[in-house]
Write a protein that holds these residues in place. Structure first.
Motif, PDB file in Angstrom:
ATOM      1  N   GLU A 111       0.831  -1.208   0.000  1.00  0.00           N
ATOM      2  CA  GLU A 111       0.000   0.000   0.000  1.00  0.00           C
ATOM      3  C   GLU A 111       0.869   1.262   0.000  1.00  0.00           C
ATOM      4  O   GLU A 111       0.614   2.211  -0.753  1.00  0.00           O
ATOM      5  CB  GLU A 111      -0.905   0.004   1.230  1.00  0.00           C
ATOM      6  N   GLU A 112       1.870   1.256   0.841  1.00  0.00           N
ATOM      7  CA  GLU A 112       2.769   2.406   0.972  1.00  0.00           C
ATOM      8  C   GLU A 112       3.446   2.730  -0.364  1.00  0.00           C
ATOM      9  O   GLU A 112       3.478   3.885  -0.801  1.00  0.00           O
ATOM     10  CB  GLU A 112       3.796   2.067   2.044  1.00  0.00           C
ATOM     11  N   PHE A 113       3.985   1.696  -1.014  1.00  0.00           N
ATOM     12  CA  PHE A 113       4.658   1.913  -2.298  1.00  0.00           C
ATOM     13  C   PHE A 113       3.655   2.318  -3.383  1.00  0.00           C
ATOM     14  O   PHE A 113       3.977   3.121  -4.260  1.00  0.00           O
ATOM     15  CB  PHE A 113       5.430   0.665  -2.712  1.00  0.00           C
ATOM     16  N   ALA A 114       2.459   1.757  -3.362  1.00  0.00           N
ATOM     17  CA  ALA A 114       1.446   2.153  -4.343  1.00  0.00           C
ATOM     18  C   ALA A 114       1.080   3.625  -4.160  1.00  0.00           C
ATOM     19  O   ALA A 114       0.904   4.364  -5.140  1.00  0.00           O
ATOM     20  CB  ALA A 114       0.207   1.277  -4.209  1.00  0.00           C
ATOM     21  N   MET A 115       0.965   4.066  -2.920  1.00  0.00           N
ATOM     22  CA  MET A 115       0.707   5.486  -2.661  1.00  0.00           C
ATOM     23  C   MET A 115       1.840   6.347  -3.194  1.00  0.00           C
ATOM     24  O   MET A 115       1.614   7.378  -3.849  1.00  0.00           O
ATOM     25  CB  MET A 115       0.545   5.728  -1.160  1.00  0.00           C
ATOM     26  N   LEU A 116       3.085   5.953  -2.922  1.00  0.00           N
ATOM     27  CA  LEU A 116       4.228   6.724  -3.396  1.00  0.00           C
ATOM     28  C   LEU A 116       4.271   6.785  -4.916  1.00  0.00           C
ATOM     29  O   LEU A 116       4.633   7.818  -5.496  1.00  0.00           O
ATOM     30  CB  LEU A 116       5.531   6.118  -2.855  1.00  0.00           C
ATOM     31  N   ASP A 117       3.887   5.693  -5.560  1.00  0.00           N
ATOM     32  CA  ASP A 117       3.877   5.690  -7.024  1.00  0.00           C
ATOM     33  C   ASP A 117       2.826   6.656  -7.554  1.00  0.00           C
ATOM     34  O   ASP A 117       3.040   7.332  -8.569  1.00  0.00           O
ATOM     35  CB  ASP A 117       3.618   4.278  -7.543  1.00  0.00           C
ATOM     36  N   ASN A 118       1.696   6.756  -6.856  1.00  0.00           N
ATOM     37  CA  ASN A 118       0.672   7.730  -7.247  1.00  0.00           C
ATOM     38  C   ASN A 118       1.120   9.158  -6.940  1.00  0.00           C
ATOM     39  O   ASN A 118       0.966  10.059  -7.767  1.00  0.00           O
ATOM     40  CB  ASN A 118      -0.650   7.427  -6.538  1.00  0.00           C
TER      41      ASN A 118
END
Length: 393
Positions: A111-118
């Motif tokens: 989740e954390e990395f997906a947020m950062l990618d967004n």
């Protein structure tokens, strides 16, 4: 070649006399040595240095994770990455990396990395590591389970990024009744995965396997160790039926550029020697807790990297081992070109701030590296056209 600025975010104001009474800058060093007023100023300074690299057109900027140490005051690299996602424009943001076995919820990292990618509009590079030995003392995780937890967490994160329907995950170490990731990453099928390592045999073999072809980073090692690791990666690739590319290899090394060789050595000397002799000071039992690595990997690391580090107490010794690159722009260009010819990497991970190196010298180093080194080496490390290669086919 791609150029990345890697920042450890050390506690640069560390009182180096700590070594008179304490045997380690990790875990056992009392936190009274940390002054929050100085710490908050360092965070602002270090973020600014990473932002400068973006402005100077570095291909990427890098953060990482360490715990309970003056060596790097970044236990939550996602926080720094989130800040950079808003204030930088073009550079990739590489989190090198999150220590997967240390967490109880790999889904939280997904989740954390997906947020950062967004937040970064698809600029994230996801680094996965097992974490060095001392992190297992800091986290209370059994080091004998390190490999198992890493592989299982990796599988769960990749599934969370790529599967489009809710699923149940039941592993030996992690179990989730419902996994359906919100948000999804911008990059499809998922952000690129990089694997930093000190040269673990198992890590190299796993990273290079045709099922993954992840980018492998050799971190802060003598040049002979890096050569051996990259050769091993290429050999695994050949055995797995493909020819590896320079973009699959990255070399991390401290670099310092100044007006002349003499000035560069003089300015860097106290800081790089403090880095290896004070900031990296911790006992072997912290570095290699029982069960953390296999017998063959432990033997190889002790015989090569740690043995070299034990003798690398001066700037001259570090230069001779190829563990740092120091000099005028011309000297640095020549040495990096020669190392590239030997190693064949396509990603240079330049550590341009070292230990107690002050802000003015760090900025000078970043600017000289960007203007006098990067343009001259950019053509190196280009991937080969393997369309007609029988190995690649």
């Amino acid at each position: 070649m791609k150029f990345f600025f890697f920042h450890l975010m050390p506690y640069a104001d560390l009182d180096l006399s700590y070594a008179d009474t304490h045997d380690s800058a990790w875990l056992t060093l009392p936190n009274r040595y940390f002054d929050p007023a100085k710490g908050q100023a360092l965070y602002q300074r270090f973020i600014g240095e990473l932002e400068l690299a973006d402005q100077l057109n570095f291909d990427g900027i890098c953060v990482n994770e360490h715990h309970q140490t003056a060596y790097g005051i970044m236990p939550a690299p996602n926080l720094i990455a989130a800040s950079l996602a808003r204030t930088t424009k073009q550079a990739k943001i590489a989190v090198l990396g999150r220590a997967l076995p240390l967490v109880n919820s790999p889904v939280a990292i997904a989740e954390e990395f997906a947020m950062l990618d967004n937040l970064s509009n698809g600029r994230l590079i996801a680094g996965f590591v097992r974490g060095i030995g001392s992190e297992y003392h800091a986290s209370g995780v059994n080091p004998t389970l390190s490999h198992e937890r890493f592989y299982e967490a990796h599988e769960l994160i990749l599934r969370a990024w790529t599967e489009r329907e809710p699923f149940r995950f039941a592993g030996r170490h992690y179990e989730f009744e419902h996994v359906s990731l919100w948000p999804r990453p911008v990059q499809q099928p998922h952000p690129p995965v990089w694997i930093p390592s000190q040269g673990s045999t198992e890590t190299i073999e796993w990273t290079a396997a045709a099922a993954r072809k992840y980018t492998y980073l050799q971190t802060f090692s003598p040049i002979k160790v890096a050569t051996k690791a990259f050769d091993a990666y290429r050999e695994v690739a050949r055995k797995d039926g493909y020819e590896s590319q320079p973009s699959q290899l990255g070399w991390a090394v401290p670099i310092y550029v100044a007006e002349t060789d003499e000035i560069a050595r003089r300015e860097l000397k106290p800081h790089v020697e403090a880095f290896f002799n004070r900031f990296l000071r911790f006992p072997m039992e912290m570095r290699m807790p029982p069960g953390y690595s296999s017998v063959r990997s432990t033997k190889a690391l002790i015989e090569s990297k740690f043995a070299a580090r034990s003798s690398a107490t001066t700037i001259d010794g570090l230069i001779e081992l190829g563990m740092i690159v120091v000099g005028s722009p011309e000297t640095v260009r020549q040495r990096l070109a020669a190392y590239h010819a030997d190693l064949g990497f396509g990603n240079l991970i330049a550590m341009l701030q070292v230990a107690s190196l002050p802000a003015d010298l760090t900025e000078k180093n970043i600017r000289l590296f960007a203007s006098e080194v990067m343009p001259h080496l950019a053509a190196l490390g280009t991937d080969r056209d393997t369309a007609a290669s029988p190995i690649a086919a």
